[in-house]
Design an enzyme around this catalytic site. Structure first.
Site, PDB file in Angstrom:
ATOM      1  N   ASN A  78       0.803  -1.222   0.000  1.00 22.17           N
ATOM      2  CA  ASN A  78       0.000   0.000   0.000  1.00 22.17           C
ATOM      3  C   ASN A  78       0.840   1.278   0.000  1.00 22.17           C
ATOM      4  O   ASN A  78       0.303   2.364   0.174  1.00 22.17           O
ATOM      5  CB  ASN A  78      -0.949   0.012   1.202  1.00 22.17           C
ATOM      6  CG  ASN A  78      -1.805  -1.232   1.265  1.00 22.17           C
ATOM      7  OD1 ASN A  78      -1.610  -2.071   2.142  1.00 22.17           O
ATOM      8  ND2 ASN A  78      -2.715  -1.401   0.324  1.00 22.17           N
ATOM      9  N   ILE A  85       0.926   6.782   0.039  1.00 19.72           N
ATOM     10  CA  ILE A  85       0.242   5.797   0.877  1.00 19.72           C
ATOM     11  C   ILE A  85      -1.190   5.625   0.389  1.00 19.72           C
ATOM     12  O   ILE A  85      -1.908   6.609   0.207  1.00 19.72           O
ATOM     13  CB  ILE A  85       0.210   6.271   2.354  1.00 19.72           C
ATOM     14  CG1 ILE A  85       1.621   6.604   2.841  1.00 19.72           C
ATOM     15  CG2 ILE A  85      -0.448   5.215   3.246  1.00 19.72           C
ATOM     16  CD1 ILE A  85       1.650   7.444   4.108  1.00 19.72           C
ATOM     17  N   CYS A  86      -1.588   4.374   0.196  1.00 22.21           N
ATOM     18  CA  CYS A  86      -2.972   4.085  -0.175  1.00 22.21           C
ATOM     19  C   CYS A  86      -3.736   3.778   1.117  1.00 22.21           C
ATOM     20  O   CYS A  86      -3.626   2.688   1.678  1.00 22.21           O
ATOM     21  CB  CYS A  86      -3.021   2.896  -1.129  1.00 22.21           C
ATOM     22  SG  CYS A  86      -4.685   2.526  -1.662  1.00 22.21           S
ATOM     23  N   LEU A  87      -4.437   4.782   1.618  1.00 24.51           N
ATOM     24  CA  LEU A  87      -5.178   4.646   2.869  1.00 24.51           C
ATOM     25  C   LEU A  87      -6.464   5.450   2.714  1.00 24.51           C
ATOM     26  O   LEU A  87      -6.415   6.647   2.424  1.00 24.51           O
ATOM     27  CB  LEU A  87      -4.325   5.190   4.034  1.00 24.51           C
ATOM     28  CG  LEU A  87      -4.869   5.029   5.440  1.00 24.51           C
ATOM     29  CD1 LEU A  87      -5.016   3.560   5.830  1.00 24.51           C
ATOM     30  CD2 LEU A  87      -3.963   5.729   6.446  1.00 24.51           C
TER      31      LEU A  87
END
Length: 148
Positions: A78, A85-87
């Protein structure tokens, strides 16, 4: 409340009650640009590492999320090579009720529990799903190389 007042309040809250294994504060005198550090969680392949992040608050914070990226290289499905950041809470699930402290804790828990079904790096997600020991070994290797 203006964005600078809100950011200053979050800074004083962070100094008074810092989240476990995280720290953050302004870079120089710029209240809108912070640096944070996260200790690699003990129960993860990132244990023993210290990961630095760059945080930029938008002028319309908290109505828009802060832009946060890792400046330390990390092997994670992620988090990409640019440190993005993939959040969900940094994107469409952002809410003005969230604080930087909560965001840092969410990033910490992402290190323990990756989300391979919403990857930023599909190749790493594939290894995470199909060969967990290889993923953990590589993540440990990168942690030793870049974060210790």
């Amino acid at each position: 409340m203006s964005s600078s007042k809100r950011i200053a309040k979050e800074l004083s809250d962070l100094e008074r009650d810092p989240p476990t294994s995280c720290s953050a504060g302004p870079v120089g005198d710029d209240l809108y640009h912070w640096q944070a550090s996260i200790m690699g969680p003990a129960d993860s392949p990132y244990a023993g590492g210290v990961f630095f992040l760059s945080i930029h608050f938008p002028t319309d914070y908290p109505f828009k999320p802060p832009k946060i990226s890792f400046t330390t290289k990390i092997y994670h499905p992620n988090i990409n090579a640019n440190g993005n950041i993939c959040l969900d809470i940094l994107k469409d699930q952002w809410s003005p009720a969230l604080t930087l402290s909560k965001v840092l804790l969410s990033i910490c828990s992402l290190l323990t529990d990756a989300n391979p079904d919403d990857p930023l790096v599909p190749e790493i997600a594939h290894i995470y799903k199909t060969d967990r020991p290889k993923y953990e070994a590589t993540a440990r290797e990168w942690t030793k190389k870049y974060a210790v």
